[in-house]
Design an enzyme around this catalytic site. Structure first.
Site, mmCIF file in Angstrom:
data_model
loop_
_atom_site.group_PDB
_atom_site.id
_atom_site.type_symbol
_atom_site.label_atom_id
_atom_site.label_comp_id
_atom_site.label_asym_id
_atom_site.label_seq_id
_atom_site.Cartn_x
_atom_site.Cartn_y
_atom_site.Cartn_z
ATOM 1 N N ARG A 212 1.375 -0.754 0.015
ATOM 2 C CA ARG A 212 -0.134 0.123 -0.381
ATOM 3 C C ARG A 212 0.465 1.240 -0.250
ATOM 4 O O ARG A 212 1.253 1.036 1.355
ATOM 5 C CB ARG A 212 -1.444 0.406 1.829
ATOM 6 N N GLU A 214 1.070 3.972 1.238
ATOM 7 C CA GLU A 214 0.130 4.834 2.387
ATOM 8 C C GLU A 214 1.360 6.249 2.830
ATOM 9 O O GLU A 214 2.426 5.430 3.662
ATOM 10 C CB GLU A 214 0.092 3.651 3.102
ATOM 11 N N ARG A 220 0.064 2.230 12.632
ATOM 12 C CA ARG A 220 -0.287 1.177 12.129
ATOM 13 C C ARG A 220 -0.020 0.834 10.857
ATOM 14 O O ARG A 220 -0.891 -0.169 10.140
ATOM 15 C CB ARG A 220 -2.187 1.638 12.554
ATOM 16 N N HIS A 221 0.310 1.555 10.245
ATOM 17 C CA HIS A 221 0.574 1.795 8.771
ATOM 18 C C HIS A 221 1.841 1.331 8.461
ATOM 19 O O HIS A 221 2.714 2.090 8.753
ATOM 20 C CB HIS A 221 0.233 2.643 8.022
ATOM 21 N N GLU A 357 -8.795 -1.623 13.947
ATOM 22 C CA GLU A 357 -9.097 -2.488 12.899
ATOM 23 C C GLU A 357 -8.405 -3.658 12.620
ATOM 24 O O GLU A 357 -6.863 -2.752 12.321
ATOM 25 C CB GLU A 357 -9.602 -1.449 11.526
ATOM 26 N N SER A 360 -10.839 -6.880 7.409
ATOM 27 C CA SER A 360 -12.168 -6.553 7.257
ATOM 28 C C SER A 360 -12.487 -7.275 6.322
ATOM 29 O O SER A 360 -12.129 -7.993 6.035
ATOM 30 C CB SER A 360 -12.506 -4.838 6.214
ATOM 31 N N ARG A 408 -1.260 -7.068 13.114
ATOM 32 C CA ARG A 408 -1.708 -5.770 13.667
ATOM 33 C C ARG A 408 -2.545 -6.239 14.223
ATOM 34 O O ARG A 408 -2.882 -5.965 15.886
ATOM 35 C CB ARG A 408 -3.109 -5.099 12.638
#
Ligand code: AMO
Length: 434
Positions: A212, A214, A220-221, A357, A360, A408
């Site tokens: 990603r 990001e 958390r990323h 999170e 998902s 995570r």
């Protein structure tokens, strides 16, 4: 002795042993010196009574810089001075590799070192037993995941990481040059695990890297993580998918609590295994909690990091660590999620762990026309997804699935604070080495 230490680096014959490892510490106290040698399984003390040892060997071993790698052969003696109950009086040694001085990072020094310094010299950081323990637990976690999904009839698959299209939003795509064509690194196996549902492989899972772009620096990323994905056909609703994740997460937590005892002890951590079933909150309930706490979110907005944290705190008050947030507005979820007709919501969910999170998923839109309509609504060009859409044109069962970021999960389970702690060589916007 090898049974005692469970080590391949130590062998004993007639009271004589050879141990191999890193020189953790050398202490010379006049007539006697001690060298602590470390390997994956622990440490052993090498005792050097000056008068009884060859002077050259004494000199060689006591002058060794910390973290040098050696093999030492000698006589094994029982000792009540060492944790192992054994010590070694050396007769010979082989120096494999002398360490430079000073060390870029201490292994046993109890000083607080910045995360960046630790990551810059990660090979050295990983010599610390409490850091290695995290990765031993991570490996056990993967084993437990695989054990559980296989028991439930899932087949392991590998989907391409060099792709022509992404499924999780254009802003986070890493563009690469693929010969004369532009291509992207896989953000998730989403499109391929769904295509597989049209083949009859009706339960698949994948553990693999996800990329990603990001461009944010959070705890958390990261730009590369390990995604644990599952996809299953013939479901009636997304709750069947939620039940499956719950089974897997419970299996992991229960299993690690037992299998990972030694590592958890090294880390000084305990795993709490939450009661089942995990509570299910709806997005609307969560939005209200967040708004009541003063966050100016409106219907349709993502709950965001802050919102998730507020809900996490609220759940913690009730002693709940793990909970689902279901029925997100379709607007907040990707095109592949099924809409809940006649409402602004969708058959989707997140699994949150202590205010963050970790997963998902949801039921997918398996009806070709509806899927194309959803793509268009999201501003995507169906022509870019032709290879994916084709699988929906010729017979696609109802299906759903999930993606869990395993780092995570590990971070929250062990309260590590930063996702980089759970990745050997993390990648973020500022870090491309080591
Ligand atoms: P999503 O984009 O929510 O869903 O990602 C699934 C899970 O992957 C983890 N994750 C990350 N971990 C670390 N760093 C990141 N930058 C990062 N981005 C995501 C999170 C997240 O919950 N295809 C869907 C899943 C599905 O519906 O099957 C997807 O990728 O733990």
């Amino acid at each position: 002795m090898s049974a005692v230490r469970n080590s391949s680096n130590i062998s004993v014959e007639d009271g004589t042993a050879t141990v191999k490892g890193w020189v953790q510490d050398v202490r010379a106290l006049g007539g006697i010196a001690f060298v602590t040698l470390r390997d994956r399984f622990g440490t052993i003390q090498i005792t050097l009574p000056k008068k009884k040892i060859d002077p050259e060997l004494f000199e060689e071993l006591t002058k060794l810089p910390r973290e040098s790698v050696v093999a030492v052969t000698g006589e094994v003696k029982a000792s009540n001075q060492t944790a192992l109950g054994l010590e070694l009086i050396p007769t010979s040694a082989e120096i494999y590799s002398k360490a430079g001085v000073p060390l870029p990072l201490g292994v046993v020094d109890k000083v607080n070192v910045e995360m960046d310094t630790r990551l810059n010299h990660r090979f050295m950081d990983l010599r610390k037993p409490e850091i290695r323990a995290i990765f031993e637990l991570k490996a056990m976690m993967v084993e437990l995941i695989e054990e559980c999904v296989r028991e439930n009839g899932f087949i392991q698959v590998y989907t391409p990481k060099i792709n022509a299209a992404g499924a999780e939003g254009g802003a986070e795509l890493f563009k690469i040059q693929y010969f004369d064509k532009p291509a992207f690194l896989a953000q998730s196996p989403q499109l391929y695990k769904q295509i597989l549902m049209s083949t009859g492989l009706d339960r698949v899972f994948e553990l693999g890297p996800a990329f990603r772009a990001e461009l944010s620096n959070t705890n958390r990323h990261v730009t590369e993580f390990i995604s644990f994905d599952g996809e299953m056909s013939w479901i009636q609703n997304e709750e069947e998918v939620m039940a499956m994740i719950e089974t897997i997460v419970d299996h992991v937590l229960t299993g690690l609590k037992e299998k990972g005892k030694k590592q958890l002890e090294i880390l000084g951590k305990e795993i709490n295994v939450p009661a089942r079933p995990y509570p299910i909150l709806t997005y609307s309930e969560c939005l209200k909690i967040v708004q009541d706490a003063g966050l100016p979110l409106k219907e349709g907005d993502d709950l965001g990091t802050e919102g998730e944290k507020i809900i996490g705190d609220k759940m913690a008050e009730k002693g709940v660590d793990l909970y689902f947030i279901a029925e997100y507005p379709e607007e907040a979820k990707p095109f592949y999620i099924m809409e809940k007709d006649g409402t602004p919501y969708s058959f989707s969910f997140d699994l949150d762990y202590k205010g963050q999170e970790i997963s998902s998923g949801g039921q997918r839109e398996h009806r070709y026309d509806r899927l194309v309509a959803r793509m268009e609504k999201k501003g995507l060009n169906p022509a870019d997804f032709q290879f994916y859409l084709e699988a929906f044109e010729y017979g696609m069962p109802p299906h759903g699935g999930w993606g869990i970021g395993i780092e995570r999960l590990l971070v929250k389970m062990l309260d590590l604070g930063n996702i980089r702690e759970a990745i050997l060589f993390p990648r973020d916007p500022a870090r491309l080495t080591p």
